[in-house]
Design a protein around this motif. Structure first.
Motif, PDB file in Angstrom:
ATOM      1  N   LEU A  63     105.732  68.065  92.732  1.00  0.00           N
ATOM      2  CA  LEU A  63     107.028  68.554  93.200  1.00  0.00           C
ATOM      3  C   LEU A  63     107.145  70.059  93.004  1.00  0.00           C
ATOM      4  N   GLN A  64     106.678  70.551  91.865  1.00  0.00           N
ATOM      5  CA  GLN A  64     106.716  71.994  91.633  1.00  0.00           C
ATOM      6  C   GLN A  64     105.889  72.732  92.685  1.00  0.00           C
ATOM      7  N   GLU A  65     104.701  72.211  92.980  1.00  0.00           N
ATOM      8  CA  GLU A  65     103.860  72.820  94.011  1.00  0.00           C
ATOM      9  C   GLU A  65     104.552  72.777  95.371  1.00  0.00           C
ATOM     10  N   THR A  66     105.218  71.672  95.663  1.00  0.00           N
ATOM     11  CA  THR A  66     105.919  71.514  96.942  1.00  0.00           C
ATOM     12  C   THR A  66     107.032  72.543  97.096  1.00  0.00           C
ATOM     13  N   LEU A  67     107.857  72.675  96.073  1.00  0.00           N
ATOM     14  CA  LEU A  67     109.001  73.586  96.162  1.00  0.00           C
ATOM     15  C   LEU A  67     108.544  75.039  96.231  1.00  0.00           C
ATOM     16  N   LEU A  68     107.485  75.350  95.497  1.00  0.00           N
ATOM     17  CA  LEU A  68     106.966  76.718  95.540  1.00  0.00           C
ATOM     18  C   LEU A  68     106.405  77.030  96.925  1.00  0.00           C
ATOM     19  N   ALA A  69     105.633  76.091  97.471  1.00  0.00           N
ATOM     20  CA  ALA A  69     105.067  76.305  98.809  1.00  0.00           C
ATOM     21  C   ALA A  69     106.164  76.376  99.873  1.00  0.00           C
ATOM     22  N   ALA A  70     107.208  75.560  99.713  1.00  0.00           N
ATOM     23  CA  ALA A  70     108.307  75.572 100.677  1.00  0.00           C
ATOM     24  C   ALA A  70     109.047  76.905 100.638  1.00  0.00           C
ATOM     25  N   TRP A  71     109.268  77.428  99.438  1.00  0.00           N
ATOM     26  CA  TRP A  71     109.963  78.710  99.308  1.00  0.00           C
ATOM     27  C   TRP A  71     109.130  79.843  99.920  1.00  0.00           C
ATOM     28  N   ARG A  72     107.847  79.831  99.595  1.00  0.00           N
ATOM     29  CA  ARG A  72     106.974  80.896 100.107  1.00  0.00           C
ATOM     30  C   ARG A  72     106.806  80.817 101.627  1.00  0.00           C
ATOM     31  N   GLY A  73     106.868  79.592 102.157  1.00  0.00           N
ATOM     32  CA  GLY A  73     106.633  79.446 103.583  1.00  0.00           C
ATOM     33  C   GLY A  73     107.890  79.245 104.406  1.00  0.00           C
ATOM     34  N   PHE A  74     109.045  79.434 103.792  1.00  0.00           N
ATOM     35  CA  PHE A  74     110.279  79.082 104.489  1.00  0.00           C
ATOM     36  C   PHE A  74     110.544  79.965 105.706  1.00  0.00           C
ATOM     37  N   GLY A  75     110.038  81.156 105.652  1.00  0.00           N
ATOM     38  CA  GLY A  75     110.220  82.042 106.802  1.00  0.00           C
ATOM     39  C   GLY A  75     109.549  81.505 108.056  1.00  0.00           C
ATOM     40  N   LYS A  76     108.580  80.588 107.896  1.00  0.00           N
ATOM     41  CA  LYS A  76     107.873  80.028 109.051  1.00  0.00           C
ATOM     42  C   LYS A  76     108.500  78.720 109.538  1.00  0.00           C
ATOM     43  N   PHE A  77     109.535  78.254 108.841  1.00  0.00           N
ATOM     44  CA  PHE A  77     110.199  77.026 109.283  1.00  0.00           C
ATOM     45  C   PHE A  77     110.993  77.318 110.550  1.00  0.00           C
ATOM     46  N   GLU A  78     110.611  76.663 111.646  1.00  0.00           N
ATOM     47  CA  GLU A  78     111.206  76.963 112.943  1.00  0.00           C
ATOM     48  C   GLU A  78     112.230  75.932 113.391  1.00  0.00           C
ATOM     49  N   GLY A  79     112.421  74.867 112.606  1.00  0.00           N
ATOM     50  CA  GLY A  79     113.415  73.869 112.967  1.00  0.00           C
ATOM     51  C   GLY A  79     112.979  72.905 114.048  1.00  0.00           C
ATOM     52  N   ARG A  80     111.698  72.883 114.406  1.00  0.00           N
ATOM     53  CA  ARG A  80     111.232  71.946 115.432  1.00  0.00           C
ATOM     54  C   ARG A  80     111.196  70.513 114.894  1.00  0.00           C
ATOM     55  N   SER A  81     111.105  70.378 113.584  1.00  0.00           N
ATOM     56  CA  SER A  81     111.286  69.084 112.928  1.00  0.00           C
ATOM     57  C   SER A  81     112.461  69.229 111.972  1.00  0.00           C
ATOM     58  N   SER A  82     112.919  68.125 111.414  1.00  0.00           N
ATOM     59  CA  SER A  82     113.997  68.210 110.434  1.00  0.00           C
ATOM     60  C   SER A  82     113.481  68.864 109.156  1.00  0.00           C
ATOM     61  N   LEU A  83     114.397  69.416 108.384  1.00  0.00           N
ATOM     62  CA  LEU A  83     114.013  69.986 107.086  1.00  0.00           C
ATOM     63  C   LEU A  83     113.382  68.912 106.211  1.00  0.00           C
ATOM     64  N   ARG A  84     113.928  67.694 106.275  1.00  0.00           N
ATOM     65  CA  ARG A  84     113.385  66.583 105.478  1.00  0.00           C
ATOM     66  C   ARG A  84     111.922  66.342 105.836  1.00  0.00           C
ATOM     67  N   SER A  85     111.619  66.239 107.120  1.00  0.00           N
ATOM     68  CA  SER A  85     110.234  66.005 107.539  1.00  0.00           C
ATOM     69  C   SER A  85     109.328  67.134 107.099  1.00  0.00           C
ATOM     70  N   TRP A  86     109.811  68.355 107.201  1.00  0.00           N
ATOM     71  CA  TRP A  86     109.010  69.522 106.826  1.00  0.00           C
ATOM     72  C   TRP A  86     108.693  69.497 105.337  1.00  0.00           C
ATOM     73  N   LEU A  87     109.681  69.146 104.512  1.00  0.00           N
ATOM     74  CA  LEU A  87     109.452  69.090 103.062  1.00  0.00           C
ATOM     75  C   LEU A  87     108.481  67.969 102.707  1.00  0.00           C
ATOM     76  N   TYR A  88     108.609  66.827 103.370  1.00  0.00           N
ATOM     77  CA  TYR A  88     107.693  65.723 103.071  1.00  0.00           C
ATOM     78  C   TYR A  88     106.277  66.033 103.544  1.00  0.00           C
ATOM     79  N   ARG A  89     106.154  66.814 104.568  1.00  0.00           N
ATOM     80  CA  ARG A  89     104.818  67.237 104.983  1.00  0.00           C
ATOM     81  C   ARG A  89     104.154  68.042 103.868  1.00  0.00           C
ATOM     82  N   ILE A  90     104.895  68.981 103.292  1.00  0.00           N
ATOM     83  CA  ILE A  90     104.351  69.800 102.208  1.00  0.00           C
ATOM     84  C   ILE A  90     104.047  68.928 100.993  1.00  0.00           C
ATOM     85  N   ALA A  91     104.996  68.027 100.635  1.00  0.00           N
ATOM     86  CA  ALA A  91     104.801  67.166  99.467  1.00  0.00           C
ATOM     87  C   ALA A  91     103.600  66.244  99.655  1.00  0.00           C
ATOM     88  N   THR A  92     103.441  65.708 100.864  1.00  0.00           N
ATOM     89  CA  THR A  92     102.316  64.803 101.128  1.00  0.00           C
ATOM     90  C   THR A  92     100.986  65.506 100.911  1.00  0.00           C
TER      91      THR A  92
END
Length: 344
Positions: free
Chosen positions: A49-78
């Motif tokens: 989870l720590q790795e997921t949240l860190l990667a999400a924060w660092r990569g959030f500028g690339k989140f384009e909204g083409r999927s839901s935020l939930r799906s995007w976070l689970y992709r990183i966590a997976t």
């Protein structure tokens, strides 16, 4: 996506950490439970989870909204979980005691603790303010010990597919996007995972889901079972404990390798070894199951010290399995006091 979430996403992409934290807060508990199901360990889930949240924060500028935020976070966590799972050899999958070695009959030979990270760990039941009881029950059932133990025998990618599709209710198309695979490949993996899970449950005589078992008991029945178990254990009452246990009951104590199979051997271990000292039990829950914080006293007067978190599996109103987790590092996750100052 509503306007509030859109505003928070825009703020987070401008570097507003508080906005990012608000966005992920709604998903954080379920992400942690997902990582636990994937890895079988609260400690490993914390890392993922720590790795997921860190990667999400660092990569959030690339989140384009083409999927839901939930799906995007689970992709990183997976992918974080798959990386952690890949660092283990097959033999290092988290297991329960009956999968580690044969049952013992000598109650004085419990073996040396196995300190390598091979044991499935219990999961604290979080306070749940969900307004959807069905969703809440499903979440609890999907962290039961038997279910999570079975998951660990699947290849990690199949594990992810099964959890995402059947527990978290992602569509096949969403899972395909999470895993960078085709929908056909996801559906094929799901079928293989279902078959493997059914075979595991049959081979290991896994109990039915505890949600159904505890519901069948009813609230009053659960209270009576808990009270009777506490009384039998604290009073070292052999006949009372015999009446509570299923004939094929099992008792394990990771990280000790010893476990006992069958009511006769379980009760003999309790009577000859365990009840040589006094105990106090505090009812709790873990993994969506009945559980007890077990505090052990000494022969001389003094405090009762936390010895085990004992997770109970019920079948047809009787106790079919006791899994007593002895590792103090695991107890820490439950926020339990280390001592009870005096008997209740």
């Amino acid at each position: 996506m509503d306007s509030t979430e859109a505003d928070q996403i825009a703020a987070a992409q401008r570097g507003d950490e508080a906005a990012f934290e608000k966005l992920v807060a709604a998903h954080q508990a379920q992400l942690h439970a997902y990582c636990y199901r994937m890895l079988g360990s609260v400690h490993d889930a914390d890392d993922a989870l720590q790795e997921t949240l860190l990667a999400a924060w660092r990569g959030f500028g690339k989140f384009e909204g083409r999927s839901s935020l939930r799906s995007w976070l689970y992709r990183i966590a997976t992918h974080a979980c798959l990386r952690l799972a890949a660092t283990r050899r097959r033999s290092k999958n988290r297991v329960l005691s009956p999968e580690h070695g044969p049952a013992r009959t000598d109650v004085y030979d419990l073996g040396e603790p196995v300190t390598e990270p091979i044991w499935l760990e219990p999961y604290p039941d979080a306070a749940d303010d969900s307004t959807n009881p069905e969703a809440r029950y499903q979440e609890r059932e999907s962290v039961e010990l038997a279910f999570v133990a079975a998951l660990q025998h699947l290849p990690a990618s199949q594990r992810a597919v099964l959890i995402l599709r059947e527990v978290l209710q992602f569509s096949a198309a969403e899972v395909a996007q999470v895993l960078d695979r085709s929908v056909a490949s996801v559906n094929s993996s799901l079928q293989r995972a279902r078959k493997a899970m059914a075979e595991y449950r049959a081979e290991h005589h896994a109990a039915d889901g505890q949600r159904a078992e505890l519901s069948a008991l009813g609230e009053e029945g659960r209270r009576e079972l808990v009270a009777a178990f506490v009384q039998a254990w604290e009073r070292a009452d052999v006949p009372a404990m015999v009446a509570l246990l299923a004939e094929d009951a099992r008792f394990s104590m990771p990280p000790l390798p010893a476990w006992f199979d069958g009511r006769a051997d379980v009760v003999r271990f309790m009577a000859e070894r365990m009840w040589a000292t006094p105990w106090r039990l505090v009812p709790m829950t873990a993994n969506g199951q009945l559980a007890f914080a077990c505090y052990q006293g000494a022969t001389a007067p003094g405090p009762f010290r936390l010895s085990a978190v004992n997770v109970v599996t019920v079948r047809a109103g009787r106790i079919a399995e006791l899994t007593g987790f002895l590792d103090p590092a695991i107890h820490h996750h439950f926020g339990l006091p280390a001592e009870l100052a005096e008997p209740r």
